[in-house]
Write an enzyme that holds these catalytic residues in place. Structure first.
Site: not given
Ligand SMILES: Cc1cc2nc3c(=O)[nH]c(=O)nc-3n(C[C@H](O)[C@H](O)[C@H](O)COP(=O)(O)OP(=O)(O)OC[C@H]3O[C@@H](n4cnc5c(N)ncnc54)[C@H](O)[C@@H]3O)c2cc1C
Length: 381
Positions: A123, A125, A131, A243, A336, A363-364, A367
């Site tokens: 998937y 995205v 993210g 989810r 612990q 998967e979200g 937060q």
């Molecule tokens: C091991 C792994 C596997 C993954 N697999 C997939 C996959 O198969 N397909 C895919 O599409 N993606 C995948 N992902 C991506 C994953 O879904 C994203 O990393 C995740 O959605 C967070 O996005 P980001 O890393 O850009 O963090 P950011 O969106 O930059 O967020 C950084 C921090 O800010 C917080 N934040 C952001 N916006 C807000 C808001 N509006 N209010 C409050 N807090 C906020 C977040 O909760 C987080 O703590 C994977 C990630 C990892 C690490």
């Protein structure tokens, strides 16, 4: 009638998944954690025994099991190794947009073969700069006659290098924001598709996480899911299906950590008694047991809602956030309980602790789940 008893078929499914985990996964968990090697043969066996692709509808050759049954399998398999389970989960995540929005031809071409032979999907995205903020993606798909040309790059994609095809979210009209996005099925062997290097992650180390480049990748227009502009909706709707099983995976990891903690607390003695006799330890373990049960009930409710044909977005967010946070707390506490030994790779709780973190991210994030919950409370009032 409301019942929380599993049916005979569901109990058999749980047994099958548990036995598979014990026999096929457990002996190899340490090796795959240490080497990061993708567990191809284990997943292939999982496919052979019918624990994979269970939600593919019967008219396409699948078992057509519901989300609830998928959650039962997820908890069992994940309790043995959530890194291995994530390969299966990501496969289900990629299939979900095709299940919710694919037409008959697309389902025949991409879902049906997965029942017959061992294949994987991913998937796509997330991008390096976007993210949580899905609208921030830059990948685009331009119409070219009867085809689309896809350009852009994705990041953090599970199964990136092993998938036979991808679900890809791209802008077909960036001026329309979320309504300008479309979802596509992109075979991974097409010219211009280039997965990047494997990421070295904190936990779930055998899972295959990579970026992917799409450089002028040509796909026929018939590989678009739904209409132009429906991609964002399709990509988000997929999460309603996935989810709950992700949350069930977190319950499985927490359950494993809890079981190790109980065993250790009865064996380890300090001050002349097993540490379980110290209330500080037994209460920590009581909290674990209570919260694991609560998370499982939220998972079951989220799965139950969608299986009844009802919108479960709120319940799926409850389950995902609660189970992920619970799993992190339980795994921290299990370390612990083990004291210094919990910090060592010799004891399994060290791996479970590392593996638990991702449940609050993919998967979200936790937060974003709270954002969904608060939107449901205030905006849908
Ligand atoms: C091991 C792994 C596997 C993954 N697999 C997939 C996959 O198969 N397909 C895919 O599409 N993606 C995948 N992902 C991506 C994953 O879904 C994203 O990393 C995740 O959605 C967070 O996005 P980001 O890393 O850009 O963090 P950011 O969106 O930059 O967020 C950084 C921090 O800010 C917080 N934040 C952001 N916006 C807000 C808001 N509006 N209010 C409050 N807090 C906020 C977040 O909760 C987080 O703590 C994977 C990630 C990892 C690490």
């Amino acid at each position: 009638m409301v019942t929380l008893d599993l049916s005979a078929d569901q109990k058999a499914l749980v047994d099958l998944a548990h036995q598979f985990g014990e026999k096929e996964m457990a002996p190899h968990v340490q090796h795959h954690d240490e080497t990061g090697e993708y567990p191809t043969e284990i997943i292939r066996k999982c496919h052979a025994v019918g624990l994979m692709n269970t939600h593919i509808p019967q008219e396409y050759g699948g078992l057509g099991l519901n989300v609830f049954d998928g959650c039962l399998i997820a908890e069992e398999l994940s309790s043995f190794c959530s890194g291995m389970y994530t390969a299966l989960e990501a496969n289900g995540l990629a299939q979900a947009p095709v299940i919710v929005a694919g037409n008959d031809e697309q389902k025949k071409e991409f879902l049906a073969p997965m029942v017959e032979k061992f294949q994987l999907a991913a998937y796509c995205v997330t991008e390096a700069h976007a993210g949580s903020d899905v609208q921030g993606i830059k990948t685009n798909a331009k119409k070219d006659g009867n085809d689309y040309l896809i350009n852009g790059s994705k990041m953090w994609i599970t199964n990136a290098s092993v998938a036979d095809w991808y679900f890809v979210l791209a802008y077909t009209d960036p001026s329309q924001g979320a309504r300008g996005m479309s979802g596509f099925i992109v075979p991974s062997k097409l010219p211009g598709v280039q997965p990047g290097k494997k990421e070295k992650n904190l936990g779930q180390r055998c899972s295959d996480t990579r970026g992917i480049m799409f450089d002028n990748v040509r796909i026929p227009a018939r590989y678009r899911l739904g209409e132009e502009g429906e991609g964002f909706k399709i990509a988000m709707k997929a999460f309603d299906h996935t989810r709950p099983p992700v949350a069930a995976g977190a319950v499985g990891v927490a359950r494993a950590a809890y079981q190790h903690a109980v065993r250790y607390a009865t064996e380890r003695k300090t001050f002349g008694v097993p540490i379980a006799k110290h209330q500080a330890i037994s209460f920590m373990i009581a909290e674990m047991a209570m919260n694991i049960e609560a998370a499982r009930m939220l998972v079951w409710k989220a799965a139950w809602e969608i299986d009844q044909g009802r919108r479960n977005t709120l319940y799926a967010a409850y389950a995902k956030a609660f189970a992920a946070d619970m799993c992190n707390k339980v795994c921290t506490d299990a370390v612990q309980v083990h004291g210094g030994y919990g910090y060592s790779t010799e004891y399994p709780v060290e791996k479970l602790y590392r593996d638990s973190k991702i449940f609050q991210i993919y998967e979200g994030t936790s937060q974003i789940q709270r954002l969904i919950i608060s939107k449901e409370i205030f905006d849908r009032k």
